[in-house]
Design a protein around this motif. Structure first.
Motif, PDB file in Angstrom:
ATOM      1  N   UNK A 182      33.358 100.277   4.692  1.00  0.00           N
ATOM      2  CA  UNK A 182      32.102 100.238   3.946  1.00  0.00           C
ATOM      3  C   UNK A 182      31.011 100.755   4.870  1.00  0.00           C
ATOM      4  N   UNK A 183      30.440 101.905   4.534  1.00  0.00           N
ATOM      5  CA  UNK A 183      29.498 102.597   5.404  1.00  0.00           C
ATOM      6  C   UNK A 183      28.080 102.434   4.865  1.00  0.00           C
ATOM      7  N   UNK A 184      27.225 101.821   5.676  1.00  0.00           N
ATOM      8  CA  UNK A 184      25.815 101.744   5.326  1.00  0.00           C
ATOM      9  C   UNK A 184      25.134 103.030   5.766  1.00  0.00           C
ATOM     10  N   UNK A 185      24.470 103.717   4.843  1.00  0.00           N
ATOM     11  CA  UNK A 185      23.744 104.948   5.143  1.00  0.00           C
ATOM     12  C   UNK A 185      22.263 104.697   4.928  1.00  0.00           C
ATOM     13  N   UNK A 186      21.476 104.759   6.003  1.00  0.00           N
ATOM     14  CA  UNK A 186      20.023 104.684   5.864  1.00  0.00           C
ATOM     15  C   UNK A 186      19.490 106.106   5.681  1.00  0.00           C
ATOM     16  N   UNK A 187      18.357 106.231   4.994  1.00  0.00           N
ATOM     17  CA  UNK A 187      17.866 107.581   4.705  1.00  0.00           C
ATOM     18  C   UNK A 187      18.815 108.330   3.789  1.00  0.00           C
ATOM     19  N   UNK A 188      19.413 107.604   2.840  1.00  0.00           N
ATOM     20  CA  UNK A 188      20.490 108.173   2.023  1.00  0.00           C
ATOM     21  C   UNK A 188      20.035 109.282   1.095  1.00  0.00           C
ATOM     22  N   UNK A 189      18.736 109.331   0.759  1.00  0.00           N
ATOM     23  CA  UNK A 189      18.275 110.345  -0.193  1.00  0.00           C
ATOM     24  C   UNK A 189      17.743 111.605   0.483  1.00  0.00           C
ATOM     25  N   UNK A 190      17.780 111.648   1.819  1.00  0.00           N
ATOM     26  CA  UNK A 190      17.336 112.839   2.529  1.00  0.00           C
ATOM     27  C   UNK A 190      18.375 113.944   2.491  1.00  0.00           C
ATOM     28  N   UNK A 247      23.638  94.817   5.555  1.00  0.00           N
ATOM     29  CA  UNK A 247      24.770  94.931   6.468  1.00  0.00           C
ATOM     30  C   UNK A 247      25.927  93.995   6.138  1.00  0.00           C
ATOM     31  N   UNK A 248      25.811  93.204   5.103  1.00  0.00           N
ATOM     32  CA  UNK A 248      26.875  92.272   4.738  1.00  0.00           C
ATOM     33  C   UNK A 248      28.173  93.026   4.444  1.00  0.00           C
ATOM     34  N   UNK A 249      29.230  92.708   5.187  1.00  0.00           N
ATOM     35  CA  UNK A 249      30.566  93.310   5.031  1.00  0.00           C
ATOM     36  C   UNK A 249      30.646  94.769   5.474  1.00  0.00           C
ATOM     37  N   UNK A 250      29.585  95.298   6.036  1.00  0.00           N
ATOM     38  CA  UNK A 250      29.579  96.711   6.451  1.00  0.00           C
ATOM     39  C   UNK A 250      30.443  96.898   7.699  1.00  0.00           C
ATOM     40  N   UNK A 251      31.218  97.994   7.713  1.00  0.00           N
ATOM     41  CA  UNK A 251      32.039  98.326   8.881  1.00  0.00           C
ATOM     42  C   UNK A 251      31.403  99.402   9.744  1.00  0.00           C
ATOM     43  N   UNK A 252      30.665 100.318   9.130  1.00  0.00           N
ATOM     44  CA  UNK A 252      30.064 101.440   9.846  1.00  0.00           C
ATOM     45  C   UNK A 252      28.620 101.627   9.383  1.00  0.00           C
ATOM     46  N   UNK A 253      27.786 102.089  10.294  1.00  0.00           N
ATOM     47  CA  UNK A 253      26.409 102.474   9.951  1.00  0.00           C
ATOM     48  C   UNK A 253      26.209 103.928  10.343  1.00  0.00           C
ATOM     49  N   UNK A 254      25.658 104.711   9.435  1.00  0.00           N
ATOM     50  CA  UNK A 254      25.175 106.057   9.745  1.00  0.00           C
ATOM     51  C   UNK A 254      23.666 106.007   9.546  1.00  0.00           C
ATOM     52  N   UNK A 255      22.937 106.004  10.662  1.00  0.00           N
ATOM     53  CA  UNK A 255      21.489 105.772  10.622  1.00  0.00           C
ATOM     54  C   UNK A 255      20.745 107.102  10.644  1.00  0.00           C
ATOM     55  N   UNK A 296      24.117 107.069  15.190  1.00  0.00           N
ATOM     56  CA  UNK A 296      22.694 107.421  15.102  1.00  0.00           C
ATOM     57  C   UNK A 296      22.557 108.936  15.127  1.00  0.00           C
ATOM     58  N   UNK A 297      21.725 109.464  14.244  1.00  0.00           N
ATOM     59  CA  UNK A 297      21.394 110.889  14.288  1.00  0.00           C
ATOM     60  C   UNK A 297      20.084 111.036  15.057  1.00  0.00           C
ATOM     61  N   UNK A 298      20.183 111.560  16.265  1.00  0.00           N
ATOM     62  CA  UNK A 298      19.006 111.776  17.100  1.00  0.00           C
ATOM     63  C   UNK A 298      18.435 113.166  16.901  1.00  0.00           C
TER      64      UNK A 298
END
Length: 326
Positions: free
Chosen positions: A2-10, A63-71, A108-110
């Motif tokens: 389960x991947x949390x994506x922040x900034x998902x609409x960009x 972040x509940x149950x999230x395995x990965x974050x793509x920030x 993290x995308x820097x």
């Protein structure tokens, strides 16, 4: 997964989600799109969560149950918001992630703003060992702080983090409009302010492009990456043991040379160019580490970047909208 994506609409978020859902390697993966203002469309594999990452309760719930974050969420030159989003927001994400029992990887995308972009002279190719050097403004400072914070969480807690440092990200007709002398210019420099007003109108009407010169009077070299190549790098980094606690430059094999751009557009589209002096410095991001450790390669070269931008046909239902200042 389960991947949390922040900034998902960009531009990167949308392309990443589509790319992952189409990739057979991730056929069982699900996405949680964390959105602030604009909303993503929910599907059977994508659920949508709305709120600000500056709010710890929002982050904890997302972040509940999230395995990965793509920030991906960030701010540009918006001093009133940049620290809340890029510093406090990232801190809450990392704090919640490091204590989560399901967490596996944080990506993290820097940005090359963290190493000065073209504002400072570099003696050689910019590798991942280059020192941080923000140029003036809040955005560049935020990119430095993001990278440092992720690195320190790895040192402090052994957090499995990975930073993909990207230069200017292009998609669709972005590159074409990055060279416009009109009000429709995308990004900077704002070319029309660097020439007389009547000349700017004439250049815009004729499709003339700027041939940017560096501080030494030579054609400037500047780094870019196409969104498709950045997405392929993110996918290559997911659950890759060679990506753990690593920083990678993700960019084209060669920087864009403004003289080569002008020559190619003259040859293929009969467009003229005009020299634009500047105080900026040519630089060259080295992507060798990503090639070696991630087995990743960019597909876009200069000609493909130009042709894809000039050939892109935008419908009336898809107007060019710049969602952020700076």
């Amino acid at each position: 997964m389960l991947i949390l994506v922040t900034g998902a609409t960009g531009k990167v978020g949308r392309r990443f989600i589509a790319g992952l859902l189409d990739d057979p390697r991730f056929s069982k993966a699900r996405i949680r799109a964390l959105c602030h203002n604009r909303l993503y469309e929910a599907t059977d594999r994508v659920d949508v969560f709305q709120g600000s990452i500056a709010d710890r309760d929002v982050v904890a719930a997302a972040l509940d149950d999230v395995t990965h974050v793509v920030h991906l969420a960030t701010c540009k030159e918006t001093p009133s918001e940049v620290m809340d989003v890029t510093v406090k927001g990232l801190f809450w994400l990392l704090e919640e992630f490091r204590t989560s029992v399901t967490a596996r990887q944080f990506i993290l995308i820097g940005g090359d703003a963290g190493v000065g972009h073209f504002h400072y002279r570099h003696d050689g190719p910019i590798t991942e060992n280059a020192r941080h050097c923000a140029y003036p403004g809040s955005y560049a400072l935020s990119k430095v702080l993001e990278e440092v914070m992720l690195e320190q969480f790895g040192i402090q807690y052994g957090l499995n983090g990975c930073c993909l440092r990207a230069p200017w990200i292009m998609e669709k007709d972005d590159f074409k409009y990055s060279l416009s002398f009109g009000d429709d210019v995308f990004g900077g420099p704002d070319w029309k302010t660097l020439v007389p007003e009547d000349a700017a109108r004439r250049y815009a009407a004729m499709g003339t492009v700027p041939l940017l010169l560096d501080a030494d009077g030579r054609p400037l070299k500047r780094n870019f990456v196409h969104v498709d190549d950045l997405v392929s790098a993110i996918l290559a980094a997911i659950d890759n043991p060679r990506a753990e606690r690593q920083l990678f430059n993700i960019c084209m094999d060669r920087p864009v040379d403004y003289a080569e751009v002008a020559a190619y557009l003259l040859r293929t589209r009969n467009l003229g160019s005009i020299d634009i002096p500047s105080r900026f410095h040519s630089n060259w991001m080295d992507n060798s580490k990503a090639k070696y450790l991630l087995d990743w390669r960019p597909n876009y070269d200069l000609e493909m970047l130009i042709d894809s931008a000039w050939q892109y046909e935008r419908s009336k239902e898809e107007p060019r909208i710049v969602w952020y200042p700076g």
